[in-house]
Design a protein around this motif. Structure first.
Motif, mmCIF file in Angstrom:
data_model
loop_
_atom_site.group_PDB
_atom_site.id
_atom_site.type_symbol
_atom_site.label_atom_id
_atom_site.label_comp_id
_atom_site.label_asym_id
_atom_site.label_seq_id
_atom_site.Cartn_x
_atom_site.Cartn_y
_atom_site.Cartn_z
ATOM 1 N N VAL A 1 -2.361 -0.564 -2.975
ATOM 2 C CA VAL A 1 -1.488 -0.802 -4.123
ATOM 3 C C VAL A 1 -1.286 0.517 -4.877
ATOM 4 C CG1 VAL A 1 -1.167 -2.136 -6.247
ATOM 5 C CG2 VAL A 1 -2.326 -3.183 -4.270
ATOM 6 N N GLU A 2 -0.064 1.008 -4.825
ATOM 7 C CA GLU A 2 0.264 2.318 -5.414
ATOM 8 C C GLU A 2 0.831 2.156 -6.816
ATOM 9 O OE1 GLU A 2 2.824 4.472 -2.766
ATOM 10 O OE2 GLU A 2 3.122 6.153 -4.147
ATOM 11 N N TYR A 3 0.487 3.073 -7.690
ATOM 12 C CA TYR A 3 0.997 3.024 -9.061
ATOM 13 C C TYR A 3 1.862 4.243 -9.360
ATOM 14 C CZ TYR A 3 -3.062 6.142 -9.798
ATOM 15 O OH TYR A 3 -3.983 7.158 -9.703
ATOM 16 N N VAL B 1 -3.876 6.266 -4.585
ATOM 17 C CA VAL B 1 -3.609 7.321 -5.562
ATOM 18 C C VAL B 1 -2.587 8.297 -4.979
ATOM 19 C CG1 VAL B 1 -4.625 9.247 -6.869
ATOM 20 C CG2 VAL B 1 -5.951 7.143 -6.501
ATOM 21 N N ASP B 2 -1.373 8.276 -5.516
ATOM 22 C CA ASP B 2 -0.376 9.284 -5.138
ATOM 23 C C ASP B 2 -0.565 10.411 -6.145
ATOM 24 O OD1 ASP B 2 2.086 10.805 -5.246
ATOM 25 O OD2 ASP B 2 3.010 9.263 -4.009
ATOM 26 N N THR B 3 -0.926 11.605 -5.651
ATOM 27 C CA THR B 3 -1.296 12.679 -6.574
ATOM 28 C C THR B 3 -0.128 13.090 -7.499
ATOM 29 O OG1 THR B 3 -0.984 14.173 -4.691
ATOM 30 C CG2 THR B 3 -3.240 13.661 -5.299
ATOM 31 N N GLY B 4 1.094 12.762 -7.103
ATOM 32 C CA GLY B 4 2.249 13.117 -7.944
ATOM 33 C C GLY B 4 2.590 12.087 -8.998
ATOM 34 N N HIS B 5 1.859 10.965 -9.016
ATOM 35 C CA HIS B 5 2.223 9.865 -9.911
ATOM 36 C C HIS B 5 1.341 9.793 -11.162
ATOM 37 C CE1 HIS B 5 4.418 7.348 -6.588
ATOM 38 N NE2 HIS B 5 4.874 8.574 -6.702
ATOM 39 N N HIS B 6 1.249 10.896 -11.864
ATOM 40 C CA HIS B 6 0.450 10.910 -13.101
ATOM 41 C C HIS B 6 1.185 11.678 -14.175
ATOM 42 C CE1 HIS B 6 -2.404 10.308 -9.765
ATOM 43 N NE2 HIS B 6 -2.989 9.478 -10.607
ATOM 44 N N PHE C 1 -4.882 7.950 -0.350
ATOM 45 C CA PHE C 1 -4.068 8.911 -1.113
ATOM 46 C C PHE C 1 -2.691 9.074 -0.527
ATOM 47 C CE2 PHE C 1 -8.385 10.343 -1.947
ATOM 48 C CZ PHE C 1 -8.337 10.664 -3.294
ATOM 49 N N HIS C 2 -1.748 9.392 -1.383
ATOM 50 C CA HIS C 2 -0.490 10.006 -0.989
ATOM 51 C C HIS C 2 -0.581 11.418 -1.533
ATOM 52 C CE1 HIS C 2 2.521 6.504 -0.137
ATOM 53 N NE2 HIS C 2 1.653 6.706 0.826
ATOM 54 N N PHE C 3 -0.691 12.380 -0.626
ATOM 55 C CA PHE C 3 -0.819 13.774 -1.053
ATOM 56 C C PHE C 3 0.540 14.419 -1.307
ATOM 57 C CE2 PHE C 3 -4.963 14.378 1.533
ATOM 58 C CZ PHE C 3 -5.742 14.124 0.426
ATOM 59 N N ILE D 1 0.097 11.892 3.629
ATOM 60 C CA ILE D 1 1.007 12.806 2.927
ATOM 61 C C ILE D 1 2.231 12.006 2.509
ATOM 62 C CG2 ILE D 1 2.504 14.839 3.215
ATOM 63 C CD1 ILE D 1 0.436 15.843 5.291
ATOM 64 N N ASP D 2 2.699 12.229 1.296
ATOM 65 C CA ASP D 2 3.966 11.637 0.868
ATOM 66 C C ASP D 2 4.791 12.763 0.247
ATOM 67 O OD1 ASP D 2 6.081 10.169 0.015
ATOM 68 O OD2 ASP D 2 4.998 8.975 -1.465
ATOM 69 N N GLN D 3 5.473 13.494 1.096
ATOM 70 C CA GLN D 3 6.300 14.602 0.621
ATOM 71 C C GLN D 3 7.640 14.553 1.341
ATOM 72 O OE1 GLN D 3 2.519 17.706 0.159
ATOM 73 N NE2 GLN D 3 4.137 18.189 1.583
#
Ligand code: PSV
Ligand code: MN
Length: 397
Positions: free
Chosen positions: A179-181, A214-219, A241-243, A288-290
């Motif tokens: 579950v991604e936020y 945890v998508d590192t870009g979603h903060h 993670f989504h890096f 990776i999510d780029q």
């Protein structure tokens, strides 16, 4: 830590690349096309196979169902194609944001039809997961509202809870739901899964096989991501993670391009949970999510993967008994130096040795460039696009 132990940790450190990272993508202002960009699922899997061949640590590929499984696509055929390219299908990403019906959201939408369509799509995705042998259902929803008063926030929360529980219970035993936020975008007033606490609560209510992604870009600016990671690990609720990296918002920049120390600190918390906290970290899904708009896609992917390996290895080098000792003496400088020393270590020679031991080239990016793959794929794909009557992109020299 001994060399053999470090090599074993590297062996186990696998990173999933996303099919959408090989295709032409852009911003809402436009797209800059690349001749070698993949346009079909075959081409995406071929590129993912190339990244795995040069890095040795990317054996799986995340798929986005709407983009990769056109109507009539046989999922088993896609799994076979992946295998032919030396990879396998990894996380299945439903698309719950692009169809017109999702204008007011998917799982949280006040529109019964949208919620029904979302559930049907997720059930189809679970079937695709079964057929392709995937263990991961990775959920991100664009749900939210744009204006105060637009919808009842709690009613939306309850609709989301119901949907996640239904989807969780429809998964086979071997499948984990992630579950991604995301704090904002495309919803600009409130997002139905805005932060890790909401994702945690939803996951808990959905069932034991739901975990937080945890998508590192979603903060939001300044968020201490490693603390979130440490807490989720301690609660056994970190799914993966989504890096990517960010400077301003969800920028999709290459991991570590803006703040490599932050990525190192995330890996440090993971190693700390494993070595000091006795937590099982073997099931964390590193993905990776780029979407690389400007960089050549395969080069950017290899750059990301090797950066992740370097930063992970540095985190493995933290002298934990020294750190424990400094912490027990409440010596802040000594404690911090344990992290800084590991971060400042040149791990390239170790990585070179690990790659050569595995029969790979020590420098994946250079080896890939020397292969001439991009020029060849570019020529072939341009010709194929012309043949299909699609726009030819031309050279980007
Ligand atoms: C949304 O911003 C997101 O991070 C989700 O993971 C989507 O699946 C992905 O990006 C699409 O690129
Ligand atoms: Mn993501």
């Amino acid at each position: 830590m001994e060399r053999d132990e470090l090599f074993a940790l590297l062996d186990a450190f696998e990173i999933e690349t996303p099919s959408w990272g090989y295709a032409d993508t852009g911003t809402r202002f436009g797209k800059f096309l690349q001749p070698a960009a993949a346009s079909t699922v075959e081409e995406k899997l071929q590129d993912a196979g190339v990244v795995h061949r040069y890095t040795g640590c990317c054996p799986s590929v995340a798929v986005h169902v709407l983009w990769d499984f056109k109507p009539g696509t046989d999922p088993q055929e896609v799994a076979r194609l992946a295998e032919q390219n030396g990879v396998r299908i990894g996380s299945i990403n439903p698309n719950l944001f692009q169809e017109q019906v999702y204008k007011f959201g998917s799982a949280s939408s006040p529109n019964d039809g949208a919620r029904e369509e979302a559930t049907q799509h997720v059930l189809d995705c679970i079937e695709i997961g079964r057929a392709t042998g995937s263990d991961w259902l990775s959920l991100w929803m664009a749900d939210g509202t744009n204006y105060p008063g637009q919808d009842d926030i709690v009613a939306r929360k309850r609709r989301m809870e119901d949907a996640l529980k239904t989807w969780h219970d429809a998964m086979p035993e071997n499948m984990t739901m992630l579950v991604e936020y995301k704090p904002f975008e495309p919803a600009f007033y409130h997002t139905d899964i805005a932060d890790w606490g909401m994702a945690y609560l939803y996951s808990k209510k959905a069932g034991p096989r739901a975990k937080v992604l945890v998508d590192t870009g979603h903060h939001l600016q300044g968020t201490n991501i490693e603390q979130i990671v440490a807490w989720l690990l301690d609660e056994e609720m970190l799914g993966g993670f989504h890096f990517n990296d960010r400077k301003y918002a969800d920028d999709d920049l290459t991991l570590g391009s803006i703040d490599p120390y932050a990525v190192f600190r995330i890996f440090h918390e993971i190693r700390n949970a494993a070595e000091e906290g006795g937590r099982d970290v073997s099931q964390i899904a590193y993905m990776i999510d780029q979407s690389h708009n400007l960089k050549p896609k395969i080069e950017a992917m290899i750059q990301t993967v090797t950066t992740a390996q370097e930063l992970y290895l540095k985190a493995c080098l933290v002298d934990r008994s020294k750190l424990r000792d400094a912490q027990s003496r409440m010596n802040i400088v000594d404690a911090e130096e344990c992290l800084r020393e590991a971060f400042n270590t040149n791990v390239k020679p170790l990585l070179h040795e690990w790659r050569e031991k595995k029969g790979m080239d020590a420098e994946p990016l250079q080896a890939y460039r020397a292969s001439g793959y991009e020029a060849q794929a570019g020529a072939e794909r341009e010709a194929a696009r012309k043949e299909r009557g699609e726009v030819a992109t031309g050279s980007y020299a």
